[in-house]
Design an enzyme around this catalytic site. Structure first.
Site, PDB file in Angstrom:
ATOM      1  N   TYR A 147      -7.758  16.437  -7.373  1.00 47.03           N
ATOM      2  CA  TYR A 147      -6.827  15.104  -8.038  1.00 47.03           C
ATOM      3  C   TYR A 147      -6.273  16.355  -8.691  1.00 47.03           C
ATOM      4  CZ  TYR A 147      -5.523  11.859 -11.480  1.00 47.03           C
ATOM      5  OH  TYR A 147      -5.084  10.811 -12.466  1.00 47.03           O
ATOM      6  N   ASP A 176       0.757  -0.966   0.117  1.00 48.43           N
ATOM      7  CA  ASP A 176       0.406   0.088   0.138  1.00 48.43           C
ATOM      8  C   ASP A 176       1.032   1.537  -0.006  1.00 48.43           C
ATOM      9  OD1 ASP A 176      -1.256   1.811   0.737  1.00 48.43           O
ATOM     10  OD2 ASP A 176      -2.750   0.926   2.149  1.00 48.43           O
TER      11      ASP A 176
HETATM   12  P1  NAD Z   1      -6.344   1.369 -12.589  1.00 46.14           P
HETATM   13  O1  NAD Z   1      -7.605   2.546 -11.836  1.00 46.14           O
HETATM   14  O2  NAD Z   1      -6.877   1.212 -13.664  1.00 46.14           O
HETATM   15  O3  NAD Z   1      -4.584   1.037 -12.015  1.00 46.14           O
HETATM   16  C1  NAD Z   1      -4.775   1.399 -10.672  1.00 46.14           C
HETATM   17  C2  NAD Z   1      -3.850   0.377  -9.805  1.00 46.14           C
HETATM   18  O4  NAD Z   1      -3.021   0.576  -9.373  1.00 46.14           O
HETATM   19  C3  NAD Z   1      -4.076  -0.477  -8.988  1.00 46.14           C
HETATM   20  O5  NAD Z   1      -3.527  -1.987  -9.379  1.00 46.14           O
HETATM   21  C4  NAD Z   1      -4.908  -0.532  -8.092  1.00 46.14           C
HETATM   22  O6  NAD Z   1      -5.101  -1.637  -7.376  1.00 46.14           O
HETATM   23  C5  NAD Z   1      -3.481   0.546  -7.635  1.00 46.14           C
HETATM   24  N1  NAD Z   1      -3.449   0.631  -6.258  1.00 46.14           N
HETATM   25  C6  NAD Z   1      -4.441   1.461  -6.041  1.00 46.14           C
HETATM   26  N2  NAD Z   1      -4.757   2.084  -4.593  1.00 46.14           N
HETATM   27  C7  NAD Z   1      -3.034   1.681  -4.416  1.00 46.14           C
HETATM   28  C8  NAD Z   1      -2.342   2.343  -3.222  1.00 46.14           C
HETATM   29  N3  NAD Z   1      -2.256   2.791  -2.123  1.00 46.14           N
HETATM   30  N4  NAD Z   1      -1.160   0.994  -3.109  1.00 46.14           N
HETATM   31  C9  NAD Z   1      -0.527   0.149  -3.908  1.00 46.14           C
HETATM   32  N5  NAD Z   1      -1.608   0.493  -5.432  1.00 46.14           N
HETATM   33  C10 NAD Z   1      -2.647   0.882  -5.245  1.00 46.14           C
HETATM   34  O7  NAD Z   1      -6.104   3.922 -13.439  1.00 46.14           O
HETATM   35  P2  NAD Z   1      -5.082   4.209 -14.373  1.00 46.14           P
HETATM   36  O8  NAD Z   1      -6.030   4.307 -15.098  1.00 46.14           O
HETATM   37  O9  NAD Z   1      -4.313   2.252 -14.557  1.00 46.14           O
HETATM   38  O10 NAD Z   1      -3.603   5.185 -13.313  1.00 46.14           O
HETATM   39  C11 NAD Z   1      -2.582   4.612 -12.896  1.00 46.14           C
HETATM   40  C12 NAD Z   1      -1.194   6.096 -12.488  1.00 46.14           C
HETATM   41  O11 NAD Z   1      -2.040   6.832 -13.947  1.00 46.14           O
HETATM   42  C13 NAD Z   1      -2.145   6.784 -11.437  1.00 46.14           C
HETATM   43  O12 NAD Z   1      -1.119   7.929 -11.120  1.00 46.14           O
HETATM   44  C14 NAD Z   1      -3.246   7.702 -12.333  1.00 46.14           C
HETATM   45  O13 NAD Z   1      -3.327   8.859 -11.584  1.00 46.14           O
HETATM   46  C15 NAD Z   1      -2.848   8.070 -13.671  1.00 46.14           C
HETATM   47  N6  NAD Z   1      -3.204   8.647 -14.843  1.00 46.14           N
HETATM   48  C16 NAD Z   1      -4.491   7.731 -15.772  1.00 46.14           C
HETATM   49  C17 NAD Z   1      -5.080   8.565 -16.605  1.00 46.14           C
HETATM   50  C18 NAD Z   1      -5.776   7.789 -17.292  1.00 46.14           C
HETATM   51  O14 NAD Z   1      -7.491   8.329 -18.420  1.00 46.14           O
HETATM   52  N7  NAD Z   1      -6.727   6.291 -17.257  1.00 46.14           N
HETATM   53  C19 NAD Z   1      -4.266   9.555 -16.867  1.00 46.14           C
HETATM   54  C20 NAD Z   1      -3.945  10.378 -16.366  1.00 46.14           C
HETATM   55  C21 NAD Z   1      -2.828  10.035 -15.305  1.00 46.14           C
END
Ligand code: NAD
Length: 258
Positions: free
Chosen positions: A160, A70
């Site tokens: 965010y 975590d």
């Molecule tokens: P997602 O929800 O598909 O995956 C996120 C992963 O992080 C999951 O496997 C979850 O279990 C894990 N996670 C959540 N809280 C956690 C914690 N406290 N400790 C360890 N693991 C944890 O999300 P995503 O879209 O793949 O996002 C990944 C990153 O990309 C994030 O930082 C997000 O802010 C960033 N992001 C995403 C987008 C988008 O459009 N998807 C755009 C900009 C930035």
């Protein structure tokens, strides 16, 4: 002949939040490039279908492990970095784990802000520190996952956006402090990338017209893929980016040029 600068054979790469979405694509890309991959996530299984990331990499002939982590707990981040070091010396640390909730500013409360800061900011700050403790006096690369939300306001996302703005500045600050130690620190900043996280946000965009509205600000006219973000993360971690530090690389179909 391939370019050796993108070959991570013999290197150990830790990725937080590598079970789903962008983190999973990053972990798989490093695995395919020859790295031993350590996925630190709160859950081993992807949010949607498929086998856990570490098993997928092993099935493809690579080396990978899962460690329940975590990122809001600095001790667990240290344990992740320690384990990566045991696997052969920590070379790359990717602070990807992030949370995202769509809450109008006037409806947000202290828990909204704390929840986002504890994962998105504290997780990245202490992830950099844990990684750097193994990397100083050596060679290493840290890649943080920021967002277009680091700079662009979209509504319903102040908590965010503030957290992702902080990721960009943590990246620059840590890069400055570690520049003399041989450790580069950069960020990749995705635009809209359909993943499990994005699904919550897309509830606002159920119809085709609403989805067209969402991609309207993107000059390239389409969302990105997790793999396109992973390619940028690999570049920043590679020797091809050997003189690049403190930078945020937007992978957003041109959104930031507007
Ligand atoms: P997602 O929800 O598909 O995956 C996120 C992963 O992080 C999951 O496997 C979850 O279990 C894990 N996670 C959540 N809280 C956690 C914690 N406290 N400790 C360890 N693991 C944890 O999300 P995503 O879209 O793949 O996002 C990944 C990153 O990309 C994030 O930082 C997000 O802010 C960033 N992001 C995403 C987008 C988008 O459009 N998807 C755009 C900009 C930035």
């Amino acid at each position: 002949m391939g370019d050796a600068r993108f070959d991570f054979d013999g290197e150990t790469v830790a990725v937080t939040g590598g079970s789903s979405g962008i983190g999973r694509a990053i972990a798989l890309a490093f695995g395919a490039a020859g790295a031993t991959v350590l996925n630190g996530d709160v859950r081993p299984d992807p949010k949607v279908g498929d086998v856990p990331t570490h098993r997928h990499i092993r099935e493809e002939g690579g080396d990978a492990e899962f460690l329940e982590t975590d990122v809001s707990d600095p001790e667990q981040l240290l344990a992740l970095a320690d384990r990566a070091a045991e696997l052969g010396g920590l070379d790359v640390f990717v602070n990807n784990a992030g949370v995202f909730e769509d809450v109008p500013f006037l409806g947000a409360d202290e828990a909204t802000l704390d929840g986002h800061y504890s994962v998105n900011v504290k997780g990245v700050y202490f992830g950099c520190q844990a990684a750097a403790r193994h990397m100083v006096d050596g060679r290493g690369a840290i890649v943080n996952v920021a967002s277009i939300s680091s700079r662009v306001a979209q509504g319903g996302l102040v908590h965010y956006e503030a957290s992702k703005g902080a990721v960009e500045m943590v990246t620059r600050g840590v890069a400055f402090e570690l520049a003399g130690e041989g450790v580069r620190v950069n960020a990749v900043a995705p635009g809209i990338v359909p993943t499990e996280l994005y699904e919550g946000y897309s509830e606002r965009y159920r119809t085709e017209e609403e989805r067209d509205e969402l991609v309207k600000p993107i000059p390239m006219g389409r969302p990105g893929t997790p793999e396109e973000v992973a390619d940028a993360a690999l570049f920043l971690a590679s020797d091809a980016a050997g003189y690049t530090t403190g930078e945020t690389l937007f992978v957003d179909g041109g959104w930031m040029v507007i």
